[in-house]
Write a protein that holds these residues in place. Structure first.
Motif, PDB file in Angstrom:
ATOM      1  N   MET B   3       0.809  -1.222   0.000  1.00  0.00           N
ATOM      2  CA  MET B   3       0.000   0.000   0.000  1.00  0.00           C
ATOM      3  C   MET B   3       0.845   1.276   0.000  1.00  0.00           C
ATOM      4  O   MET B   3       0.443   2.303  -0.511  1.00  0.00           O
ATOM      5  CB  MET B   3      -0.932   0.007   1.218  1.00  0.00           C
ATOM      6  CG  MET B   3      -2.122  -0.924   1.080  1.00  0.00           C
ATOM      7  SD  MET B   3      -3.201  -0.476  -0.268  1.00  0.00           S
ATOM      8  CE  MET B   3      -4.048   0.919   0.457  1.00  0.00           C
ATOM      9  N   GLU B   4       2.056   1.192   0.588  1.00  0.00           N
ATOM     10  CA  GLU B   4       2.862   2.427   0.710  1.00  0.00           C
ATOM     11  C   GLU B   4       3.336   2.978  -0.632  1.00  0.00           C
ATOM     12  O   GLU B   4       3.720   4.130  -0.726  1.00  0.00           O
ATOM     13  CB  GLU B   4       4.062   2.239   1.648  1.00  0.00           C
ATOM     14  CG  GLU B   4       4.355   0.818   1.935  1.00  0.00           C
ATOM     15  CD  GLU B   4       5.467   0.538   2.878  1.00  0.00           C
ATOM     16  OE1 GLU B   4       5.139   0.432   4.057  1.00  0.00           O
ATOM     17  OE2 GLU B   4       6.599   0.352   2.420  1.00  0.00           O
ATOM     18  N   HIS B   5       3.306   2.152  -1.680  1.00  0.00           N
ATOM     19  CA  HIS B   5       3.762   2.627  -2.993  1.00  0.00           C
ATOM     20  C   HIS B   5       2.670   3.309  -3.798  1.00  0.00           C
ATOM     21  O   HIS B   5       2.921   3.846  -4.854  1.00  0.00           O
ATOM     22  CB  HIS B   5       4.330   1.453  -3.802  1.00  0.00           C
ATOM     23  CG  HIS B   5       5.587   0.923  -3.212  1.00  0.00           C
ATOM     24  ND1 HIS B   5       6.757   1.634  -3.210  1.00  0.00           N
ATOM     25  CD2 HIS B   5       5.825  -0.240  -2.554  1.00  0.00           C
ATOM     26  CE1 HIS B   5       7.687   0.925  -2.603  1.00  0.00           C
ATOM     27  NE2 HIS B   5       7.144  -0.214  -2.181  1.00  0.00           N
ATOM     28  N   ILE B   6       1.438   3.269  -3.294  1.00  0.00           N
ATOM     29  CA  ILE B   6       0.337   3.886  -4.036  1.00  0.00           C
ATOM     30  C   ILE B   6       0.346   5.396  -3.777  1.00  0.00           C
ATOM     31  O   ILE B   6       0.335   5.850  -2.644  1.00  0.00           O
ATOM     32  CB  ILE B   6      -1.031   3.271  -3.634  1.00  0.00           C
ATOM     33  CG1 ILE B   6      -1.033   1.795  -4.019  1.00  0.00           C
ATOM     34  CG2 ILE B   6      -2.175   4.018  -4.319  1.00  0.00           C
ATOM     35  CD1 ILE B   6      -2.206   1.018  -3.496  1.00  0.00           C
ATOM     36  N   VAL B   7       0.393   6.156  -4.875  1.00  0.00           N
ATOM     37  CA  VAL B   7       0.406   7.617  -4.742  1.00  0.00           C
ATOM     38  C   VAL B   7      -1.005   8.142  -4.972  1.00  0.00           C
ATOM     39  O   VAL B   7      -1.619   7.860  -5.996  1.00  0.00           O
ATOM     40  CB  VAL B   7       1.385   8.258  -5.759  1.00  0.00           C
ATOM     41  CG1 VAL B   7       1.350   9.769  -5.674  1.00  0.00           C
ATOM     42  CG2 VAL B   7       2.787   7.738  -5.548  1.00  0.00           C
ATOM     43  N   LYS B   8      -1.510   8.868  -4.007  1.00  0.00           N
ATOM     44  CA  LYS B   8      -2.865   9.415  -4.144  1.00  0.00           C
ATOM     45  C   LYS B   8      -2.778  10.757  -4.874  1.00  0.00           C
ATOM     46  O   LYS B   8      -1.767  11.467  -4.747  1.00  0.00           O
ATOM     47  CB  LYS B   8      -3.463   9.624  -2.745  1.00  0.00           C
ATOM     48  CG  LYS B   8      -3.726   8.326  -2.012  1.00  0.00           C
ATOM     49  CD  LYS B   8      -4.207   8.633  -0.616  1.00  0.00           C
ATOM     50  CE  LYS B   8      -4.251   7.353   0.213  1.00  0.00           C
ATOM     51  NZ  LYS B   8      -4.291   7.640   1.637  1.00  0.00           N
ATOM     52  N   PRO B   9      -3.838  11.118  -5.611  1.00  0.00           N
ATOM     53  CA  PRO B   9      -3.776  12.375  -6.378  1.00  0.00           C
ATOM     54  C   PRO B   9      -3.453  13.592  -5.520  1.00  0.00           C
ATOM     55  O   PRO B   9      -2.732  14.478  -5.951  1.00  0.00           O
ATOM     56  CB  PRO B   9      -5.183  12.507  -6.971  1.00  0.00           C
ATOM     57  CG  PRO B   9      -5.784  11.171  -6.885  1.00  0.00           C
ATOM     58  CD  PRO B   9      -5.113  10.416  -5.801  1.00  0.00           C
ATOM     59  N   GLU B  10      -3.954  13.618  -4.292  1.00  0.00           N
ATOM     60  CA  GLU B  10      -3.705  14.792  -3.438  1.00  0.00           C
ATOM     61  C   GLU B  10      -2.250  14.886  -2.962  1.00  0.00           C
ATOM     62  O   GLU B  10      -1.825  15.900  -2.420  1.00  0.00           O
ATOM     63  CB  GLU B  10      -4.660  14.830  -2.229  1.00  0.00           C
ATOM     64  CG  GLU B  10      -4.598  13.638  -1.296  1.00  0.00           C
ATOM     65  CD  GLU B  10      -5.587  12.548  -1.651  1.00  0.00           C
ATOM     66  OE1 GLU B  10      -5.924  12.422  -2.846  1.00  0.00           O
ATOM     67  OE2 GLU B  10      -6.012  11.812  -0.742  1.00  0.00           O
TER      68      GLU B  10
END
Lengths: 81, 175
Positions: B3-10
Motif C-alpha cells: 500500500m505504501e507505494h500507491i500515490v494518491k492524487p492529493e
C-alpha cells in the motif's frame, strides 16, 4: 528615448532600412542612411536584421526575451568556435 | 505491491520542481509541436488555417476578458490586460510623436497602435524558422479582439502593421 547610431563608414546607402522601417525613422542623405526620427523608433530591430553591412546600433532598448535558443546546439557550436 | 507505494492524487506536488533546464527542454518541445501543428494545418486547410487559429485566439481572449471588470474605456482596459498578460504577450500602447492621444482617428477609422514586445508566437515562429504574419499570428489577432469585446463590449479588428525580430506593431481598429 532610444538612441540609434548608424556607422556612416560602414553604411553602403542601400536604403533597405529606410524602406523597411514602418515609422520612417531613417532617411537617405548624401548616399548614406541617417536617423531622422528617433523618437518614433519602437525597437523592432528589423533594420538590424535587414542591414547588409551591420551598420546600425541601438542603445537603451527593451530586448524581448529569447526562448528559442537551443542550448544543446549552442554548446555544440562553442566547441568549434 | 504494498500500500505504501500507491500515490494518491492529493499527494502530487503543487509546485513545479526540478531543474530549470528541464523546463526549457519541455518548452522547446512545445514550440516545435505548435509549429508542426500549424504547418500541417496550413497544408490541409490552406486559407482556412487562419480562421481556425483566429477562432482559438478569440476564445482565449474571451476567457481572459471575463476576469476584468467591464469598462468602456478601451485605453484603460488595454493597459490592464497588458499588465495581467505580462510575459505571455507583453504589449504596450504606442503613440507616434505627432499624435496627441493613443486613440487615433484617421480616414474615418478609430484605432490604437499596439507594440508587442515579448510574444510567445514570435518565439515559436523564429525557433522553427517560420515566417511571421502567418496563421499563428492570427491567434493574437483573435486574442485581442476577444478580450476587447469581452471587456468593453466594442467589436474590433487587429491589423498587423509590421513584424520584427524584437517587436511587432499592430493596429487595433475599433468599431
Amino acid at each position: 528615448m532610444v538612441k540609434i547610431v548608424v556607422d556612416t563608414n560602414v553604411c553602403i546607402g542601400c536604403g533597405l532600412c529606410v524602406h523597411d522601417c514602418p515609422m520612417k525613422v531613417y532617411k537617405l542623405e548624401n548616399g548614406r542612411s541617417v536617423v531622422a526620427n528617433p523618437d518614433d523608433c519602437m525597437a523592432c530591430l528589423s533594420c538590424h536584421e535587414i542591414c547588409p553591412s551591420n551598420a546600425i546600433e541601438h542603445q537603451d532598448i527593451y530586448l524581448s526575451r529569447r526562448l528559442y535558443v537551443d542550448l544543446d546546439v549552442c554548446s555544440m557550436l562553442r566547441r568549434f568556435i | 505491491m504494498s500500500m505504501e507505494h500507491i500515490v494518491k492524487p492529493e499527494e502530487l506536488p503543487l509546485h513545479c520542481e526540478g531543474n530549470i533546464y528541464d523546463y526549457e527542454e519541455s518548452l522547446h518541445g512545445l514550440m516545435v509541436l505548435n509549429a508542426t501543428i500549424i504547418r500541417s494545418l496550413e497544408e490541409i486547410a490552406r486559407g482556412g488555417a487562419n480562421a481556425v487559429v483566429y477562432r482559438a485566439g478569440l476564445k482565449m481572449g474571451h476567457e481572459t476578458g471575463k476576469y476584468f471588470p467591464k469598462t468602456d474605456n478601451v485605453e484603460k482596459a488595454l493597459n490592464e490586460l497588458s499588465e495581467i498578460l505580462g510575459k505571455q504577450y507583453n504589449f504596450e500602447l504606442y503613440k507616434p510623436k505627432d499624435k496627441a492621444s493613443y486613440i487615433i482617428t484617421e480616414n474615418g477609422e478609430t484605432f490604437i497602435y499596439l507594440v508587442f514586445r515579448d510574444c510567445l508566437v514570435r518565439q515559436t515562429l523564429r525557433r522553427e524558422g517560420m515566417s511571421q504574419k502567418g496563421p499563428l499570428c492570427q491567434s493574437l489577432y483573435g486574442y485581442m479582439v476577444g478580450a476587447v469585446e469581452e471587456i468593453t463590449g466594442r467589436r474590433g479588428k487587429l491589423e498587423i502593421v509590421h513584424t520584427g525580430p524584437n517587436t511587432c506593431l499592430k493596429k487595433l481598429i475599433l468599431r
